[in-house]
Design a protein around this motif. Structure first.
Motif, mmCIF file in Angstrom:
data_model
loop_
_atom_site.group_PDB
_atom_site.id
_atom_site.type_symbol
_atom_site.label_atom_id
_atom_site.label_comp_id
_atom_site.label_asym_id
_atom_site.label_seq_id
_atom_site.Cartn_x
_atom_site.Cartn_y
_atom_site.Cartn_z
ATOM 1 N N ASP A 12 -0.233 25.736 -5.895
ATOM 2 C CA ASP A 12 -0.806 25.598 -4.547
ATOM 3 C C ASP A 12 -0.007 26.334 -3.478
ATOM 4 O O ASP A 12 -0.478 26.477 -2.345
ATOM 5 C CB ASP A 12 -0.878 24.103 -4.147
ATOM 6 N N ALA A 54 -3.244 26.750 -1.180
ATOM 7 C CA ALA A 54 -4.264 25.691 -1.089
ATOM 8 C C ALA A 54 -3.852 24.635 -0.066
ATOM 9 O O ALA A 54 -2.706 24.191 -0.043
ATOM 10 C CB ALA A 54 -4.444 25.048 -2.454
ATOM 11 N N GLN A 63 -13.164 29.154 -5.241
ATOM 12 C CA GLN A 63 -11.844 29.785 -5.199
ATOM 13 C C GLN A 63 -11.729 30.961 -6.176
ATOM 14 O O GLN A 63 -10.994 31.906 -5.922
ATOM 15 C CB GLN A 63 -10.754 28.754 -5.506
ATOM 16 N N LYS A 93 -10.952 19.334 -3.206
ATOM 17 C CA LYS A 93 -10.341 20.619 -2.818
ATOM 18 C C LYS A 93 -11.476 21.616 -2.609
ATOM 19 O O LYS A 93 -12.613 21.341 -3.000
ATOM 20 C CB LYS A 93 -9.371 21.099 -3.905
#
Lengths: 289, 289
Positions: B81, B88, B226, B222
């Protein structure tokens, strides 16, 4: 085989074993960059010296412990150099890992070296199966969140730092891990060896403070004056260079006095005296003399 | 005790043991943030299910292996992340670790969880001293530079990616580690259990691709989309949603067929079928049905 060769060859073999199987080529190169050429290899030398002083009943386990300690040390340098910590451009006279390979591979090479340290221990052909668990607990304790080097680095993120706890974790823990792992690999009571490692770690920290204040970037292979720049506590800045060198000498004598009874006690004391001399670059020793 | 409770309690105990001694408070909080509340705990459940199917001769070692696998999984999420990788903001419905605690503590909490995984193995009261070495090699191999998750992440830094090797390392390796560690903890030949883990990892990767394309951010905790944003290969993007779901179902059947002969083979097959259902959020299962 001399100790330096034994260390370099075991590091080389462990890295090569790590790279035969499905290792992305740049990750393999980045890991090598982090490990070779090394610094003085003080910590693995200490592990092997303690194992030898305790009659080195299991040389393969001692070598694995020494190399695991060095991999973990190299991993901590790579992560400490990252932009979010010291943002260091140079290390051991060449670009720091993230400068050479980028930040993603620096994070990953550090992670990979941590894992490889434990794999190297697991793959050592231990003479006594029990010793793996003991060495593993000693090495893990030296680097983890319970007073190990990760805890040491994390103290810098706290609003208030306990300076003794900080240095003990950031520097002392891995020195204590190095002496205790050597004893554990040789099958003797490792707790007795903590004092020697902690005292040597303290001496090394004072030497590091002296180097940061008084050495040249050429002598260090990295910039000086970093403690002042990052507002980190530094013994030589606080007390002056002369008192710092006197304190270093006293700590080395205390370390030698802390060596437990063992067959090779006298030789180990001599070796530690010599090793401690290498804590300061030659020019600084001359200036200090 | 049911499996979920056993996992949470063992994670809790291992973290608490890690924090009693000299752990900086913010590091301790950051490590908890990375581990609790968890996702589906698919990998440690798999480790315990395999150990149980093999008659679970050493439950403490199986629990330690399960928890080590989960700590390593959590560490990889924290590091993945980081701004230099996925950058993220959210993970498991809350801020990612570096958003909550800053980048230094995110790097360090990841490092600390890697070390804690190996310490947890070393501290398990193993019934057979030999099993520690075997479990350690299996777990280390699943996460390190030789085709483990660190290698998987590092493929993203290469100029060219072998897609099969990438997914095998980034996702398959830890699933294979989870099944093999369960077998190794139970004292049976762990290599026989690699195929099941790899096939399940492949299924999980396809499910992950489907989720990234078709789930909502609320379902995932989340952001979605992506893979397209980071130009990463995605099965559902390449082949369409319907074919991806059919491929997932086929992989799960292949995984069940790959379960080696063992006393609990039938129950394990049922459990794996149920577990695979949880790979997709309920709403997506309804949409897919």
């Amino acid at each position: 085989m001399d100790t330096g060769t034994r260390i370099e060859q075991t590091l080389e073999a462990a890295l090569a074993a790590g790279h035969r199987q499905n290792c992305p080529p740049l990750l393999a190169q980045a890991m090598r960059h982090a490990v070779f050429p090394g610094g003085a290899r003080i910590r693995p030398r200490l592990t092997l010296a303690v194992a030898r002083a305790c009659e080195d009943a299991d040389p393969a386990m001692a070598s694995a412990a020494a190399v695991a300690i060095e991999f973990l040390h190299c991993a901590s340098l790579v992560h400490d150099d990252l932009p979010c910590f010291d943002d260091a451009d140079m290390r051991r006279g060449k670009p720091s890992l993230h400068k050479a390979y980028g930040e993603p591979l620096a994070v990953l090479a550090g992670d990979a070296l941590i894992v490889l340290a434990f794999e190297t221990l697991a793959e050592a052909p231990a003479r006594r199966p029990q010793s793996l668990g003991t060495v593993l607990r000693v090495v893990g304790g030296a680097v983890g969140s319970r007073g190990g080097i990760v805890a040491g680095q994390a103290w810098e993120s706290e609003p208030a730092i306990d300076c003794a706890l900080y240095h003990q974790a950031k520097t002392g823990a891995l020195f204590a891990g190095a002496t205790m792992a050597g004893a554990a690999a040789a099958g003797v009571a490792h707790q007795d060896w903590r004092g020697l490692g902690e005292k040597l770690g303290e001496a090394f920290q004072v030497a590091d403070d002296i180097r940061d204040v008084a050495a040249t970037p050429q002598e260090l292979g990295k910039p000086c004056g970093q403690d002042a720049a990052h507002l980190r506590p530094n013994y030589a800045l606080a007390h002056g260079l002369g008192p710092a060198i006197a304190h270093l000498d006293a700590l080395v004598l205390e370390a030698i006095a802390a060596i437990p009874d063992c067959p090779g006690r006298q030789d180990l004391g001599t070796l530690i005296g010599l090793t401690a001399k290498s804590f300061l670059p030659e020019s600084l020793q001359r200036r200090a003399a």
